[in-house]
Design a protein around this motif. Structure first.
Motif, PDB file in Angstrom:
ATOM      1  N   ALA A  67      78.082  70.182  19.953  1.00 34.40           N
ATOM      2  CA  ALA A  67      79.155  70.809  19.167  1.00 34.40           C
ATOM      3  C   ALA A  67      80.426  70.862  19.984  1.00 34.40           C
ATOM      4  O   ALA A  67      81.535  70.630  19.462  1.00 34.40           O
ATOM      5  CB  ALA A  67      78.721  72.206  18.718  1.00 34.40           C
ATOM      6  N   THR A  68      80.296  71.153  21.261  1.00 35.14           N
ATOM      7  CA  THR A  68      81.471  71.192  22.137  1.00 35.14           C
ATOM      8  C   THR A  68      82.068  69.802  22.303  1.00 35.14           C
ATOM      9  O   THR A  68      83.301  69.616  22.299  1.00 35.14           O
ATOM     10  CB  THR A  68      81.094  71.792  23.499  1.00 35.14           C
ATOM     11  OG1 THR A  68      80.555  73.092  23.309  1.00 35.14           O
ATOM     12  CG2 THR A  68      82.285  71.852  24.430  1.00 35.14           C
ATOM     13  N   ALA A  69      81.177  68.807  22.485  1.00 31.59           N
ATOM     14  CA  ALA A  69      81.658  67.435  22.696  1.00 31.59           C
ATOM     15  C   ALA A  69      82.370  66.896  21.454  1.00 31.59           C
ATOM     16  O   ALA A  69      83.410  66.232  21.571  1.00 31.59           O
ATOM     17  CB  ALA A  69      80.483  66.538  23.073  1.00 31.59           C
ATOM     18  N   CYS A  70      81.823  67.178  20.292  1.00 25.64           N
ATOM     19  CA  CYS A  70      82.444  66.662  19.059  1.00 25.64           C
ATOM     20  C   CYS A  70      83.728  67.420  18.690  1.00 25.64           C
ATOM     21  O   CYS A  70      84.637  66.862  18.056  1.00 25.64           O
ATOM     22  CB  CYS A  70      81.451  66.756  17.911  1.00 25.64           C
ATOM     23  SG  CYS A  70      80.063  65.586  18.046  1.00 25.64           S
ATOM     24  N   ALA A  71      83.777  68.712  19.077  1.00 20.15           N
ATOM     25  CA  ALA A  71      84.969  69.557  18.868  1.00 20.15           C
ATOM     26  C   ALA A  71      85.313  69.746  17.391  1.00 20.15           C
ATOM     27  O   ALA A  71      86.467  70.041  17.056  1.00 20.15           O
ATOM     28  CB  ALA A  71      86.157  68.981  19.616  1.00 20.15           C
ATOM     29  N   VAL A 129      80.702  58.183  17.298  1.00 23.89           N
ATOM     30  CA  VAL A 129      79.408  58.279  17.965  1.00 23.89           C
ATOM     31  C   VAL A 129      79.592  58.076  19.473  1.00 23.89           C
ATOM     32  O   VAL A 129      80.457  57.289  19.903  1.00 23.89           O
ATOM     33  CB  VAL A 129      78.406  57.247  17.401  1.00 23.89           C
ATOM     34  CG1 VAL A 129      78.793  55.824  17.767  1.00 23.89           C
ATOM     35  CG2 VAL A 129      76.990  57.545  17.905  1.00 23.89           C
ATOM     36  N   GLY A 130      78.821  58.794  20.199  1.00 23.24           N
ATOM     37  CA  GLY A 130      78.721  58.568  21.650  1.00 23.24           C
ATOM     38  C   GLY A 130      77.321  58.043  21.971  1.00 23.24           C
ATOM     39  O   GLY A 130      76.324  58.602  21.519  1.00 23.24           O
ATOM     40  N   SER A 141      80.281  59.849  24.621  1.00 20.54           N
ATOM     41  CA  SER A 141      79.278  59.015  25.309  1.00 20.54           C
ATOM     42  C   SER A 141      78.879  59.622  26.657  1.00 20.54           C
ATOM     43  O   SER A 141      77.716  59.549  27.081  1.00 20.54           O
ATOM     44  CB  SER A 141      79.818  57.605  25.511  1.00 20.54           C
ATOM     45  OG  SER A 141      79.964  56.927  24.291  1.00 20.54           O
ATOM     46  N   ASP A 142      79.847  60.248  27.360  1.00 17.74           N
ATOM     47  CA  ASP A 142      79.503  60.916  28.629  1.00 17.74           C
ATOM     48  C   ASP A 142      78.493  62.035  28.405  1.00 17.74           C
ATOM     49  O   ASP A 142      77.561  62.222  29.191  1.00 17.74           O
ATOM     50  CB  ASP A 142      80.770  61.481  29.272  1.00 17.74           C
ATOM     51  CG  ASP A 142      81.650  60.393  29.870  1.00 17.74           C
ATOM     52  OD1 ASP A 142      81.142  59.260  30.067  1.00 17.74           O
ATOM     53  OD2 ASP A 142      82.842  60.674  30.150  1.00 17.74           O
ATOM     54  N   THR A 143      78.699  62.806  27.311  1.00 16.76           N
ATOM     55  CA  THR A 143      77.757  63.887  27.006  1.00 16.76           C
ATOM     56  C   THR A 143      76.376  63.316  26.687  1.00 16.76           C
ATOM     57  O   THR A 143      75.342  63.837  27.163  1.00 16.76           O
ATOM     58  CB  THR A 143      78.280  64.725  25.825  1.00 16.76           C
ATOM     59  OG1 THR A 143      79.536  65.298  26.164  1.00 16.76           O
ATOM     60  CG2 THR A 143      77.291  65.818  25.462  1.00 16.76           C
TER      61      THR A 143
END
Length: 256
Positions: free
Chosen positions: A188-192, A237-238, A158-160
């Motif tokens: 992609a980085t946020a979801c890892a 989800v964010g 969510s921050d991203t």
């Protein structure tokens, strides 16, 4: 010599003496300024006596002689100087006032700086938090209607999503690839996990439902906002909402 003759002679003698005195005085009167030269003082008595003797014998001739010698009585009048004419008074014009120059300081330049992108709680308000939760509820309602499991809310993702909405709000339009990079570089980085999906849009008057209806009205093909919401592979989800100058910007990042 009779007494009458003697009286006459005495009278003539007295008159002569008086005449001599008068003529002498007349000859001694100051002449008008710059009209004639001053007579010689030695000659005055002799001329006076001769004029007196003529006056006794021939008064008219003697008076003419006196006029010739001394000038007529009109010549002896001293005309007083007229009143002095004052010099004309010239009104001096006042000096022209010096021009007043208004010095206006230059206005300081107005620098409009875009705020740096923010993440996390720094961008959250009551309205944006309510919009994020409402979008999560609407998406899960659509998924439930399609027989899919609900999406769980991921705070880090969510921050991203919120940081991307912030940049969009400063530029005034929505996009996937733009000033803050590409969707892949962010999500992609946020979801890892290497898998991601991204929906983004504007909301007016807090009408989050209208945006969700618009998403769900899209066709099933190709991949779009609707397919991201209804993808069974996405479990997290964010959701990030930011108030901009013209609207509320809302981004959803989907992760496996």
């Amino acid at each position: 010599m009779t007494a009458e003759r003697r009286v006459t002679l005495l009278a003539h003698g007295a008159v002569g003496v008086v005449l001599i005195a008068l003529v002498t005085a007349a000859l001694s009167l100051p002449e008008p300024r710059a009209q004639r030269a001053t007579p010689d003082p030695v000659v005055l008595p002799a001329r006076a006596g001769a004029i007196a003797r003529h006056l006794l014998r021939e008064p008219d001739v003697a008076i003419a002689s006196v006029d010739a010698a001394t000038g007529s009585l009109d010549d002896l009048r001293v005309v007083p100087d007229g009143p002095l004419t004052p010099d004309p008074v010239v009104a001096a014009e006042p000096p022209a006032p010096e021009p007043i120059v208004a010095v206006v300081p230059a206005a300081a330049p107005v620098v409009v700086a875009l705020r740096a992108p923010q993440t996390g709680a720094g961008l959250v308000t009551d309205d944006t938090r309510a919009a994020e939760l409402e979008m999560l509820r609407l998406m899960n309602a659509s998924r439930a209607a399609g027989g899919l499991v609900a999406l769980s809310l991921d705070a880090g993702v969510s921050d991203t999503a919120r940081a991307h909405s912030d940049v969009e709000s400063r530029y005034g339009y929505v996009y996937h690839d733009g000033p803050d990079g590409t969707a892949r570089s962010r999500d992609a980085t946020a979801c890892a996990t290497g898998w991601y999906g991204e929906n983004t849009g504007k909301v007016w008057n807090d009408n989050v439902r209208a945006l969700n209806v618009e998403f769900m009205a899209e066709p099933w093909e190709p991949i779009n906002h609707r397919t991201n919401i209804m993808d069974p592979s996405f479990r997290r989800v964010g959701v990030g909402a930011v108030l901009g100058r013209d609207a509320m910007y809302l981004t959803m990042v989907f992760c496996r």
